[in-house]
Design a protein around this motif. Sequence first.
Motif, PDB file in Angstrom:
ATOM      1  N   TRP A 128      42.275 -54.856  25.320  1.00 41.46           N
ATOM      2  CA  TRP A 128      42.009 -53.854  26.517  1.00 41.46           C
ATOM      3  C   TRP A 128      43.103 -52.804  26.744  1.00 41.46           C
ATOM      4  O   TRP A 128      43.261 -52.343  28.044  1.00 41.46           O
ATOM      5  CB  TRP A 128      41.750 -54.878  27.470  1.00 41.46           C
ATOM      6  N   ALA A 129      44.095 -52.749  26.047  1.00 43.89           N
ATOM      7  CA  ALA A 129      45.101 -51.744  26.420  1.00 43.89           C
ATOM      8  C   ALA A 129      44.842 -50.414  26.689  1.00 43.89           C
ATOM      9  O   ALA A 129      45.118 -49.610  27.545  1.00 43.89           O
ATOM     10  CB  ALA A 129      46.367 -51.581  25.149  1.00 43.89           C
ATOM     11  N   ALA A 130      43.893 -49.738  25.665  1.00 43.40           N
ATOM     12  CA  ALA A 130      43.524 -48.297  25.610  1.00 43.40           C
ATOM     13  C   ALA A 130      43.253 -47.709  27.079  1.00 43.40           C
ATOM     14  O   ALA A 130      43.340 -46.688  27.622  1.00 43.40           O
ATOM     15  CB  ALA A 130      42.659 -48.006  24.572  1.00 43.40           C
ATOM     16  N   ARG A 131      42.366 -48.614  27.795  1.00 41.83           N
ATOM     17  CA  ARG A 131      41.795 -48.373  29.155  1.00 41.83           C
ATOM     18  C   ARG A 131      42.807 -48.007  29.990  1.00 41.83           C
ATOM     19  O   ARG A 131      42.769 -46.911  30.664  1.00 41.83           O
ATOM     20  CB  ARG A 131      40.696 -49.208  29.347  1.00 41.83           C
ATOM     21  N   LEU A 132      43.729 -48.975  30.358  1.00 49.32           N
ATOM     22  CA  LEU A 132      44.591 -49.046  31.254  1.00 49.32           C
ATOM     23  C   LEU A 132      45.842 -47.800  31.003  1.00 49.32           C
ATOM     24  O   LEU A 132      46.104 -47.174  31.833  1.00 49.32           O
ATOM     25  CB  LEU A 132      45.441 -50.372  31.478  1.00 49.32           C
ATOM     26  N   LEU A 133      46.068 -47.784  29.566  1.00 45.89           N
ATOM     27  CA  LEU A 133      47.104 -46.774  29.222  1.00 45.89           C
ATOM     28  C   LEU A 133      46.478 -45.457  29.374  1.00 45.89           C
ATOM     29  O   LEU A 133      47.394 -44.493  29.993  1.00 45.89           O
ATOM     30  CB  LEU A 133      47.405 -46.830  27.714  1.00 45.89           C
TER      31      LEU A 133
END
Length: 380
Positions: free
Chosen positions: A205-210
């Motif tokens: 789920w990193a891409a969304r927050l980054l």
Amino acid sequence: MSDAPSVAVVGLGSIGAMTAWRLARRGARVTGFERYSPGHDHSAHGGETRIFRTAYLESPDYVPLLRRAQELWRDLEKESGARLLHLGGVLTIGSAATEEIANVLASAETYGLDLEEVPAAEARRRYPQYRVGDDESVLLDREAGYLRPELAVLHAGLTAEANGALVHRYTTVTAIEPDADGVVVRTSAGTAERFDHVAVATGPWAARLLGELGYPGTIEVRRPVQAWFPGRDPARFAPDRCPVFIRVSGTRCYGLPAMDGSGLKLGLHAVDNRVVPDPDALDTRIGTDELAAFRTAAAEVLPGVYPEPTRVSAYMEGYTPDGHGVVGRLPGAERVTLLVGFSGHGFKLAPAFGELGADAVLGERTAPLIPQLDPARFVR
């Protein structure tokens, strides 16, 4: 304790649970946020076993960090009372001309590792579970074996709590907002809390927050598939007789011994892993083409198994373009530390990455730092 920094750890999977544990052990006031619960099977650490290696086929640069990881795995075992790391050896099998064989040899030579070069005929005698060609190199890394991932993440989370961390289970972080005075973390429960620092370890789920934080590094989510094959002689594939193996040429795959008679676990090379457009909608259905690839690989390299899997499972992992993780403070937002994109190589190093994350948060240096992990490499 009141002057200790307040730190939010967002994501308590493989890396986040270890980061929370290392921060809590060092006196930080830790609050963890996890959309499921530590030890869940929705992300990268499922599947009963994961490989631990010291003679590293990706690059010898990782060996000091791997040695530190082994020390920390033993520390977690002592604190939790759980048996997590089993050193039964790992075989690297393949053409001597491959970069991977060269890196394993260089790792052993540079750092004095316990590595044995096993002649092909001897390897076939000692390890009849695996097919080995006359022209192939077989390297036995004795400082290697396997880990129990779900148990490890569960106990890292529990041990973090035992050291004072507060864990919010089944709580999704919807926004991370850094400013000059700290970082605000907003959740699906409608809460908003300010911290001195935030560590982001959100895995797939990193891409969304980054993206919301303006980080330009690309994290692509892929879907590894693993299959379990029962042995014709089950005792031959038990952990005490069957070392982990990795094939780096020909049929590129890896395998781990059978846990509780469940069958040898087989994985194919990462290039076969499909892209996952939305981590909230992972397709766990296994196609007939994927099954065919596993059946072919099992028939080619595992003469002692029935080449029909009794279990197949799909997971998710985040990959960077260069195959190295991202560990360190976010350029332009020094109150945010990133621990993402471990590209299929994170679990064995999870406690060491957690310690690097704690180092970044606290502005200290206790673990070996590898330049390949620098978040700034994508900013430049």
